[in-house]
Design an enzyme around this catalytic site. Sequence first.
Site, PDB file in Angstrom:
ATOM      1  N   ASP A 124     -14.744  77.112  32.472  1.00  0.00           N
ATOM      2  CA  ASP A 124     -15.824  76.978  33.443  1.00  0.00           C
ATOM      3  C   ASP A 124     -15.753  78.104  34.463  1.00  0.00           C
ATOM      4  O   ASP A 124     -14.679  78.471  34.942  1.00  0.00           O
ATOM      5  CB  ASP A 124     -15.679  75.621  34.138  1.00  0.00           C
ATOM      6  N   GLU A 147     -17.525  80.633  30.056  1.00  0.00           N
ATOM      7  CA  GLU A 147     -18.817  80.469  30.700  1.00  0.00           C
ATOM      8  C   GLU A 147     -18.870  81.540  31.780  1.00  0.00           C
ATOM      9  O   GLU A 147     -18.314  81.386  32.860  1.00  0.00           O
ATOM     10  CB  GLU A 147     -18.971  79.089  31.334  1.00  0.00           C
TER      11      GLU A 147
END
Length: 533
Positions: A206, A280
């Site tokens: 993330d 990401e």
Amino acid sequence: MGLNVQNEWWRHAVTYQVYVRSFADLDGDGIGDLPGITSRLPYLRDLGVDALWITPFYTSPQNDHGYDVADYTDVDPLFGSIADADALLDRAHELGLKVIVDLVPNHSSDQHEWFQAALAAGPGSPERARYLFRDGRGKAGELPPNNWESVFGGPAWTRVEDGQWYLHLFDSTQPDFDWRNPEVGDLFEDVLTFWLDRGVDGFRVDVAHGLFKVESLRDQEIAEDEVPGASAASAAPPSSMVERTLRDEPMWDQPEVHDVYRRWHRILEKYDGDRMTVAEAWTQTPESMARFVRPDEMSQSFNFSWLLAPWSAPAFADVITGTLDALAPVGASPTWVLSNHDVVRHVTRYGGGPVGLARAKAATMTMLSLPGSAYLYQGEELGLEQDEVHPDFRQDPSWFRTGEEGRDGCRVPIPWSGTAAPFGFGPGTGQPWLPQPSSYAGLSVEAQQDDPTSTLSFYREALAARRAHTTGIDDHVEMIDLGADVLAFRRGPVTVVLNCGTAAVALPAGDVLLASGAVEGGKLPPDTAVWLG
């Protein structure tokens, strides 16, 4: 334009994203859980995917639905236990499925023991040095240390009782780590090792472009016509990456972040089974994205360019050529994705209703023909659209901070069976944590599984065709000119044609291997794609 065919499983895998709260609820509390996922793994095997990526299930106050982690090496009781995680991994591997788990290294929860210790220890302490605490500006330190804005709206700084401020590029309950402190890197090496030892096959990282900020924490330079904010990691990204103007972003994509991923690469290399990472990373250019996937860093990076592109053959062609050209110098394989838990579902983005669904199927089929790996978001195989969640039921923190649409509409629990909520999502009665619309009665797995014309049947057919016709073929993509409104290319023996225009177009010679809609008389209708062999 092309990439070398290599053997690691993740280079050509189709991965199915499981949003843990909304996939399957085994205990009947209205919220999805790990045993629920385990119970539905045969469905994913039969769908034809190779792997699943599970969003965070760690101990968390759930202020941002698990992306605010209080303990990285335990399971939140809301979702089960460590034993449930082990059982999920074992069952997935029995079924031939790989498991990717989410890792959140940019920030922790404010309930993490480190942050609680930092609050207690006070300014200048070693405990505070694990996060980005700073004195404020102004005569009495009453102003934030700089002008940065949170992705979720408002200032990226919150003041604590003793007068210092801490940085949170997301919600105020998600303080950012200071990755210049070696203790932070050591913590995450331990976290990686903990889950690798338990058998996870990879990590979705993330905010992978975050972690390091400009050391001076200087102000962001903002042009007169520019809206301030931290858009590079925005949960509501700009509509087109192609049209985006480069901007000053001292909080994102700093060069030091690549040292972290080189360290992680060395850790993963110690394990068998081609363990992987996927970033990401909302970077500003294809070239900056490619830096994350150099041979000694991450395995993959999400390629959001197609997700952000409009329904347009030239735009899709630019995405394909730009992606492959950017990745070729570093020898990385591309990824393709159309939806996830942070964006409007692509059926809705493409117009909604029958037109939106036709376009979504055509785009998916085209994406699945390309070299590299593909990521599917739960429920897209059912043709789900973005739901209108009433304000009374909204739970996304970005909604509460900004009043804008937020992400709840793509996170509604998916329907499995029956004619009323919870549509087989769990054993209980009534609505789950986000209410399901009545239209789900005709969209459930049960309603579609035996219908050869359903969206679910189309996905199964498309994934089977991908295995049959693209496995082991050359990754070289040759673009073909069939008109301004047509995307066409050849990959090995397969020719792919997507009609984004308003009139039918003549197809090249070849046998139809797969089509997203009716193809008759050698003509491809609008909003339809075909594979020819």
